[in-house]
Every structure is written in structure tokens, then in C-alpha cells.
Design a protein around this motif. Sequence first.
Motif, mmCIF file in Angstrom:
data_model
loop_
_atom_site.group_PDB
_atom_site.id
_atom_site.type_symbol
_atom_site.label_atom_id
_atom_site.label_comp_id
_atom_site.label_asym_id
_atom_site.label_seq_id
_atom_site.Cartn_x
_atom_site.Cartn_y
_atom_site.Cartn_z
ATOM 1 N N VAL A 7 -9.470 -6.451 2.173
ATOM 2 C CA VAL A 7 -9.834 -4.959 1.543
ATOM 3 C C VAL A 7 -8.541 -4.332 1.302
ATOM 4 C CG1 VAL A 7 -10.010 -3.950 4.163
ATOM 5 C CG2 VAL A 7 -11.388 -3.107 2.260
ATOM 6 N N ILE A 11 -7.357 -0.452 0.431
ATOM 7 C CA ILE A 11 -7.792 1.035 0.283
ATOM 8 C C ILE A 11 -6.747 1.908 -0.030
ATOM 9 C CG2 ILE A 11 -8.330 2.858 2.342
ATOM 10 C CD1 ILE A 11 -9.122 0.403 4.230
ATOM 11 N N ASP A 12 -7.363 2.737 -1.122
ATOM 12 C CA ASP A 12 -6.622 3.672 -1.651
ATOM 13 C C ASP A 12 -6.471 5.036 -0.478
ATOM 14 O OD1 ASP A 12 -5.587 6.058 -2.979
ATOM 15 O OD2 ASP A 12 -5.985 5.484 -4.997
ATOM 16 N N VAL A 13 -5.208 5.287 -0.147
ATOM 17 C CA VAL A 13 -4.916 6.170 1.278
ATOM 18 C C VAL A 13 -4.999 7.503 0.466
ATOM 19 C CG1 VAL A 13 -3.869 4.585 2.706
ATOM 20 C CG2 VAL A 13 -2.560 5.955 0.951
ATOM 21 N N GLY A 21 -9.285 7.237 -0.423
ATOM 22 C CA GLY A 21 -10.145 6.903 0.714
ATOM 23 C C GLY A 21 -11.004 5.616 -0.088
ATOM 24 N N SER A 34 -12.323 2.101 -1.239
ATOM 25 C CA SER A 34 -11.917 0.733 -0.905
ATOM 26 C C SER A 34 -12.370 -0.383 -1.678
ATOM 27 C CB SER A 34 -12.233 0.580 0.703
ATOM 28 O OG SER A 34 -13.651 0.517 0.873
ATOM 29 N N ARG A 35 -11.876 -1.306 -1.808
ATOM 30 C CA ARG A 35 -12.224 -2.415 -2.494
ATOM 31 C C ARG A 35 -12.122 -3.619 -1.937
ATOM 32 N NH1 ARG A 35 -11.052 -3.229 -8.105
ATOM 33 N NH2 ARG A 35 -10.254 -1.227 -8.365
ATOM 34 N N ASP A 47 -3.496 -3.046 -6.153
ATOM 35 C CA ASP A 47 -4.518 -2.439 -5.636
ATOM 36 C C ASP A 47 -5.691 -3.672 -5.336
ATOM 37 O OD1 ASP A 47 -5.587 -2.783 -8.016
ATOM 38 O OD2 ASP A 47 -5.956 -0.617 -8.485
#
Length: 136
Positions: free
Chosen positions: A4, A6-8, A11, A13-14, A77
Motif C-alpha cells: 500500500v 500512502i500520500d502523507v 492521506g 492511499s493506493r 507512488d
Amino acid sequence: MNYVFIDVQTGVSRWLTTGGEQLFANQYTLLEPTDSSMPITKGKPLSHVYDVVEKDTDGNGNLTSQDDSSIAASALDGSGYVIVKSGLGEVELFRQVSADRFMVVHRKNGETFTELFSVAPFAHISTTPIPRMKDN
């Protein structure tokens, strides 16, 4: 198994893949080299490469690193996941050999091979068998 991302900042996720039916035996991060030293160990992360086991090819009922592998890649990503080459044997070595190339050494059916790949776009370039050592 799956990854997974997660773009911090947002937020969001993918998941890397749509299912979890594969085994990720190894994950490697390709780098933009900062100098000409080898092996490439420093630099800005560019993308990910994965050693993926998708099928039980040895018939033992489990996905293990002894089953045939596929080489896959994605952006940092996790987007753009693609299988670059399937049907490799057990991966013995991964090495980034330049800013735009990486190499995989694998063993299949008692033979050893070197596979060369390009980074942009991700593509298989060549397969070279490694000769066996002769007994004296």
C-alpha cells in the motif's frame, strides 16, 4: 501479499495491485545516480522494481522464491504497475548498472541467465546465458 502506498500530504492511499494473490519476493528502488561510482547506492529515488511470484510453478502448493518469478515495476507512488518480464527462474541478484538500466541474474532449470532491462520505459532488452564453469 500486496503493497500500500500512502500520500502523507493528502492521506490518499493506493494498493499496488488489485489483488493479493502474488508473493513479492523482493523490492528494489532505482536511483538517479549522484556520481559515477558503482554500484549505485546514492541518489534520488526514481521508481520501484519488484521480484514477483505469481504462480506455484514447483507444485508444492505454496508461492515461494523457488517458483518462477516475474520482474515488475512502478512509479514511486505505486502507480503504473506493470509486469516487464515473466517466466524467470529464482532471482539470485539485482543490480542497477546505470541511470537507465538494471540487471537481474536468475537461475532456471539448472542454467543461469542475465536479463537486462531499461528504465524509461520499463522494457526487457536482452537475455544472456552465463556459461557453466568447466570441471578440471
